[in-house]
Enzyme design. Sequence first.
Site, short mmCIF file in Angstrom:
data_model
loop_
_atom_site.label_atom_id
_atom_site.label_comp_id
_atom_site.label_asym_id
_atom_site.label_seq_id
_atom_site.Cartn_x
_atom_site.Cartn_y
_atom_site.Cartn_z
N ASP A 162 0.86 -1.18 0.00
CA ASP A 162 0.00 0.00 0.00
C ASP A 162 0.89 1.23 0.00
OD1 ASP A 162 -2.02 -1.82 0.21
OD2 ASP A 162 -2.70 -1.21 2.19
N ASP A 211 -15.58 -3.60 -0.36
CA ASP A 211 -15.10 -3.23 0.96
C ASP A 211 -16.30 -3.10 1.88
OD1 ASP A 211 -12.57 -3.16 -0.15
OD2 ASP A 211 -12.68 -1.03 -0.60
#
Length: 255
Positions: free
Chosen positions: A21, A140
């Site tokens: 990330d 998500d």
Amino acid sequence: MTSVNPSSSKPSALILLPAVDVVEGRAVRLVQGQAGSETEYGSALDAAMTWQRDGAEWIHLVDLDAAFGRGSNRELLAEVVGKLDVAVELSGGIRDDDSLAAALATGCARVNLGTAALENPQWCAKVVAEHGDKVAVGLDVKIVDGQHRLRGRGWETDGGDLWTVLDRLDGEGCSRFVVTDVTKDGTLNGPNLELLTQVCERTDAPVIASGGVSSLDDLRAIATLTDRGVEGAIVGKALYAGRFTLPQALDAVGP
């Protein structure tokens, strides 16, 4: 070196995707996707090369700045993909033709759409139809008062009911779903196996699990769901925090 072959005929082998990330060019991990909760782990390129060296056949590469709508690491991500010899799933801020074209131009194996699937369903359907297996959709999920709600724009906005959106995307032919319980991500509290099972029951498309992996036993538990449709697992903080090594993880879930 033990590795997992994505094309293996053995359905029991869980594909592992170490996560990188990226915030301002650095590899970070967040807690529950919250901006400002970053722990930094050095250069994004160094992190990705480390996972490749340790046996990864896939890397999950995320532009968090683009996901949060506060800039992008587009050139760096293209450089990272270009220097890797393994497959890359590229995610973060892919919401329109320009960002999609830039992502695909990196040579990544697959892009992961998030917010776009929630905010621009017609565009998402077009992309899924045009690019097929090169497009996955990230789901998500935040469970609020028993309701499975989707989160968009770096998990800051509500994106509707999970099951309604999943049924729509499944009907449009989405080839793969990346499922994250956002309350688990970056917490090392274990994956949400019930959520993964429920999603697999609603679609025949393969599912990638994300969020909460803290131990080799967590990975083994996810691996028991491969016959249900779970194809792989994204592993982030547990690797960076040294809970286990990638070779150990590959050995734990390998054929």
